[in-house]
Motif scaffolding. Sequence first.
Motif, PDB file in Angstrom:
ATOM      1  N   LYS A 161       0.819  -1.263   0.095  1.00 32.12           N
ATOM      2  CA  LYS A 161      -0.110  -0.004   0.029  1.00 32.12           C
ATOM      3  C   LYS A 161       0.815   1.365   0.028  1.00 32.12           C
ATOM      4  O   LYS A 161       0.390   2.538  -0.398  1.00 32.12           O
ATOM      5  CB  LYS A 161      -0.964   0.042   1.327  1.00 32.12           C
ATOM      6  CG  LYS A 161      -1.825   1.059   1.023  1.00 32.12           C
ATOM      7  CD  LYS A 161      -3.084   0.820   2.184  1.00 32.12           C
ATOM      8  CE  LYS A 161      -4.048   1.828   2.355  1.00 32.12           C
ATOM      9  NZ  LYS A 161      -4.903   1.941   0.939  1.00 32.12           N
ATOM     10  N   HIS A 162       2.085   1.108   0.306  1.00 30.24           N
ATOM     11  CA  HIS A 162       2.733   2.349   0.536  1.00 30.24           C
ATOM     12  C   HIS A 162       4.309   2.020  -0.014  1.00 30.24           C
ATOM     13  O   HIS A 162       5.222   1.579   0.333  1.00 30.24           O
ATOM     14  CB  HIS A 162       3.212   2.476   2.050  1.00 30.24           C
ATOM     15  CG  HIS A 162       2.144   2.884   2.733  1.00 30.24           C
ATOM     16  ND1 HIS A 162       1.429   4.166   3.085  1.00 30.24           N
ATOM     17  CD2 HIS A 162       1.348   1.995   3.584  1.00 30.24           C
ATOM     18  CE1 HIS A 162       0.425   3.957   3.963  1.00 30.24           C
ATOM     19  NE2 HIS A 162       0.362   2.939   4.182  1.00 30.24           N
ATOM     20  N   GLU A 163       4.119   2.574  -1.399  1.00 28.32           N
ATOM     21  CA  GLU A 163       5.584   2.133  -2.256  1.00 28.32           C
ATOM     22  C   GLU A 163       6.486   3.028  -1.735  1.00 28.32           C
ATOM     23  O   GLU A 163       7.740   2.922  -2.303  1.00 28.32           O
ATOM     24  CB  GLU A 163       5.117   2.743  -3.780  1.00 28.32           C
ATOM     25  CG  GLU A 163       4.356   1.693  -4.325  1.00 28.32           C
ATOM     26  CD  GLU A 163       3.809   1.870  -5.936  1.00 28.32           C
ATOM     27  OE1 GLU A 163       4.460   2.905  -6.172  1.00 28.32           O
ATOM     28  OE2 GLU A 163       3.112   1.206  -6.553  1.00 28.32           O
ATOM     29  N   GLU A 164       6.401   4.012  -0.870  1.00 28.00           N
ATOM     30  CA  GLU A 164       7.559   4.851  -0.608  1.00 28.00           C
ATOM     31  C   GLU A 164       8.391   4.225   0.471  1.00 28.00           C
ATOM     32  O   GLU A 164       9.464   4.492   0.877  1.00 28.00           O
ATOM     33  CB  GLU A 164       7.108   6.301  -0.139  1.00 28.00           C
ATOM     34  CG  GLU A 164       6.473   6.402   1.229  1.00 28.00           C
ATOM     35  CD  GLU A 164       4.906   5.836   1.067  1.00 28.00           C
ATOM     36  OE1 GLU A 164       4.235   6.034   2.322  1.00 28.00           O
ATOM     37  OE2 GLU A 164       4.496   5.418  -0.002  1.00 28.00           O
ATOM     38  N   SER A 165       7.695   2.985   1.133  1.00 25.11           N
ATOM     39  CA  SER A 165       8.453   2.397   2.194  1.00 25.11           C
ATOM     40  C   SER A 165       9.495   1.174   1.462  1.00 25.11           C
ATOM     41  O   SER A 165       9.476   1.049   0.411  1.00 25.11           O
ATOM     42  CB  SER A 165       7.674   1.660   2.962  1.00 25.11           C
ATOM     43  OG  SER A 165       6.693   0.545   2.199  1.00 25.11           O
ATOM     44  N   GLU A 166      10.247   0.777   2.357  1.00 29.32           N
ATOM     45  CA  GLU A 166      11.471  -0.159   1.812  1.00 29.32           C
ATOM     46  C   GLU A 166      11.392  -1.354   2.676  1.00 29.32           C
ATOM     47  O   GLU A 166      11.450  -1.189   4.027  1.00 29.32           O
ATOM     48  CB  GLU A 166      12.749   0.424   1.712  1.00 29.32           C
ATOM     49  CG  GLU A 166      13.927  -0.500   1.173  1.00 29.32           C
ATOM     50  CD  GLU A 166      14.877   0.438   1.189  1.00 29.32           C
ATOM     51  OE1 GLU A 166      16.190  -0.560   1.008  1.00 29.32           O
ATOM     52  OE2 GLU A 166      15.173   1.432   1.503  1.00 29.32           O
ATOM     53  N   VAL A 167      11.173  -2.579   2.085  1.00 25.72           N
ATOM     54  CA  VAL A 167      11.396  -3.803   2.883  1.00 25.72           C
ATOM     55  C   VAL A 167      12.962  -4.200   2.743  1.00 25.72           C
ATOM     56  O   VAL A 167      13.171  -4.604   1.618  1.00 25.72           O
ATOM     57  CB  VAL A 167      10.494  -4.849   2.504  1.00 25.72           C
ATOM     58  CG1 VAL A 167      10.906  -6.112   3.226  1.00 25.72           C
ATOM     59  CG2 VAL A 167       9.068  -4.492   2.714  1.00 25.72           C
ATOM     60  N   TYR A 168      13.386  -4.055   3.928  1.00 26.54           N
ATOM     61  CA  TYR A 168      15.099  -4.426   3.809  1.00 26.54           C
ATOM     62  C   TYR A 168      15.070  -5.891   4.095  1.00 26.54           C
ATOM     63  O   TYR A 168      15.117  -6.122   5.435  1.00 26.54           O
ATOM     64  CB  TYR A 168      15.804  -3.652   4.755  1.00 26.54           C
ATOM     65  CG  TYR A 168      17.342  -3.699   4.497  1.00 26.54           C
ATOM     66  CD1 TYR A 168      17.828  -3.067   3.373  1.00 26.54           C
ATOM     67  CD2 TYR A 168      18.271  -4.244   5.339  1.00 26.54           C
ATOM     68  CE1 TYR A 168      19.425  -3.012   3.016  1.00 26.54           C
ATOM     69  CE2 TYR A 168      19.517  -4.266   5.042  1.00 26.54           C
ATOM     70  CZ  TYR A 168      19.947  -3.422   3.755  1.00 26.54           C
ATOM     71  OH  TYR A 168      21.274  -3.667   3.695  1.00 26.54           O
ATOM     72  N   PHE A 169      15.356  -6.809   3.300  1.00 25.23           N
ATOM     73  CA  PHE A 169      15.383  -8.362   3.715  1.00 25.23           C
ATOM     74  C   PHE A 169      16.637  -9.080   3.144  1.00 25.23           C
ATOM     75  O   PHE A 169      17.115  -8.761   2.225  1.00 25.23           O
ATOM     76  CB  PHE A 169      13.893  -8.782   2.964  1.00 25.23           C
ATOM     77  CG  PHE A 169      13.772 -10.413   3.047  1.00 25.23           C
ATOM     78  CD1 PHE A 169      13.512 -10.625   4.388  1.00 25.23           C
ATOM     79  CD2 PHE A 169      13.619 -11.116   2.077  1.00 25.23           C
ATOM     80  CE1 PHE A 169      13.122 -11.929   4.710  1.00 25.23           C
ATOM     81  CE2 PHE A 169      13.211 -12.467   2.510  1.00 25.23           C
ATOM     82  CZ  PHE A 169      13.149 -13.061   3.788  1.00 25.23           C
ATOM     83  N   ASP A 170      16.960  -9.939   4.009  1.00 21.79           N
ATOM     84  CA  ASP A 170      18.547 -10.405   3.929  1.00 21.79           C
ATOM     85  C   ASP A 170      18.216 -11.731   3.069  1.00 21.79           C
ATOM     86  O   ASP A 170      19.201 -12.527   2.904  1.00 21.79           O
ATOM     87  CB  ASP A 170      19.070 -10.876   5.318  1.00 21.79           C
ATOM     88  CG  ASP A 170      18.299 -11.504   6.244  1.00 21.79           C
ATOM     89  OD1 ASP A 170      17.062 -11.779   5.833  1.00 21.79           O
ATOM     90  OD2 ASP A 170      18.725 -11.737   7.336  1.00 21.79           O
ATOM     91  N   THR A 171      17.202 -12.376   2.686  1.00 18.15           N
ATOM     92  CA  THR A 171      17.022 -13.525   1.903  1.00 18.15           C
ATOM     93  C   THR A 171      17.504 -14.875   2.179  1.00 18.15           C
ATOM     94  O   THR A 171      18.863 -15.085   1.798  1.00 18.15           O
ATOM     95  CB  THR A 171      17.396 -13.171   0.370  1.00 18.15           C
ATOM     96  OG1 THR A 171      16.933 -11.629   0.181  1.00 18.15           O
ATOM     97  CG2 THR A 171      16.663 -13.876  -0.785  1.00 18.15           C
ATOM     98  N   PRO A 172      16.898 -15.466   3.219  1.00 19.85           N
ATOM     99  CA  PRO A 172      17.320 -16.944   3.512  1.00 19.85           C
ATOM    100  C   PRO A 172      17.637 -17.743   2.408  1.00 19.85           C
ATOM    101  O   PRO A 172      16.485 -17.569   1.308  1.00 19.85           O
ATOM    102  CB  PRO A 172      16.439 -17.202   4.706  1.00 19.85           C
ATOM    103  CG  PRO A 172      15.720 -15.996   4.976  1.00 19.85           C
ATOM    104  CD  PRO A 172      15.907 -14.964   3.758  1.00 19.85           C
ATOM    105  N   LYS A 173      18.401 -18.517   2.377  1.00 21.30           N
ATOM    106  CA  LYS A 173      18.602 -19.599   1.006  1.00 21.30           C
ATOM    107  C   LYS A 173      17.508 -20.397   1.115  1.00 21.30           C
ATOM    108  O   LYS A 173      17.085 -20.961  -0.039  1.00 21.30           O
ATOM    109  CB  LYS A 173      19.927 -20.109   1.115  1.00 21.30           C
ATOM    110  CG  LYS A 173      21.083 -19.447   1.030  1.00 21.30           C
ATOM    111  CD  LYS A 173      22.347 -20.312   0.926  1.00 21.30           C
ATOM    112  CE  LYS A 173      23.506 -19.331   0.714  1.00 21.30           C
ATOM    113  NZ  LYS A 173      24.843 -19.927   0.438  1.00 21.30           N
ATOM    114  N   GLU A 174      16.852 -20.703   2.183  1.00 24.08           N
ATOM    115  CA  GLU A 174      15.488 -21.458   2.023  1.00 24.08           C
ATOM    116  C   GLU A 174      14.624 -21.199   3.321  1.00 24.08           C
ATOM    117  O   GLU A 174      15.190 -20.681   4.439  1.00 24.08           O
ATOM    118  CB  GLU A 174      15.896 -22.982   2.242  1.00 24.08           C
ATOM    119  CG  GLU A 174      16.538 -23.509   3.469  1.00 24.08           C
ATOM    120  CD  GLU A 174      17.126 -25.084   3.315  1.00 24.08           C
ATOM    121  OE1 GLU A 174      17.600 -25.544   4.580  1.00 24.08           O
ATOM    122  OE2 GLU A 174      16.828 -25.666   2.411  1.00 24.08           O
TER     123      GLU A 174
END
Length: 333
Positions: A295-308
Amino acid sequence: MFHNREYSVDYFRDYVYSNEYVVVTAGSSGGARSQKLLEEFPSVRHIDISYSVKKNTNGTLEDTFVVSTNFQHNINGKHFGSLYQDLATFVNELNRISKCIIIDISELHLRFLGAFLAMMDGLKWDNIVAAYAEPTAYIRSQEVSPDKILDPTAPRIKGSFDLNTSFWGYDEIPNLKTTTRQRDKYIWIAFLGFEGKRAAAVYQEISDDSSITIPVITMPAIRPGWASLAFEANQILFDNARITCQGIEYVDALDPYASYNLIEKIHERYSQRHIVVSPLGTRPVSLGVLLYAMKHEESEVYFDTPKESRSVIDDVGKVHFYDLLSFFMINKE
């Protein structure tokens, strides 16, 4: 502000079959938690998603997923190669199969879940429900380790929760790409779980002198005493970021809209700052983060991406069912 609307299993038992629902689960990685959901609806049509992500030689992440069904359809056994055009093809086909969907979020990789929900947003649905099977207990690691908690080569701490042991690194979730990257003045909101080493590593990567860190602990937690375990696990983050008890926020571990509303409240308080959010806690809480980013494109999801996506649990408890259709309908307005 959104309010959580939760359904009971009894409500769905007849409704699922009369409305020809389809349940989307995490395939072989879903394990006992997906099985618990399917046991509630033993003959429902379901689609298993076996998702994987890896890093290419050029440093970009490559997503693939395989679809399996318990009913005859041409997508059964089909391989898909991206979370953009290929995912759009799958979601459009899913929409043709049924307009009523239950998504088991218990073990779906968060990168896939975010991209999937964002892709669903443009289509017409009669109902969208998220299902979550509670863990009764997580299994701790038992290795003894030295004090170098942030050293990835160091042995694990005795008694720590290593729910995700390896990561591909930081990348925006497909279809949730942000429109701004104003990192010169931002708020980092960290929804925390038991993975203290993970949270501390994200802090080291993202923090700077002008940023403000707001850690969030789940209270009430899923089980009595789990909030205390989260405090203990994240002590290194609290020390490094100089966080006091007054600087910690709290949300219900089982309410996805509690995390959504908290981010909105923090954004109103710091309206001139860019919002950066890291979903490191429970799946319902992380779901709220993904909905906020939609809903809020101005926000940012900072995600470290687990391999699984995996969590070693002792047993499975209650299954929760969350209304998402109301959010999708309001999001279109």
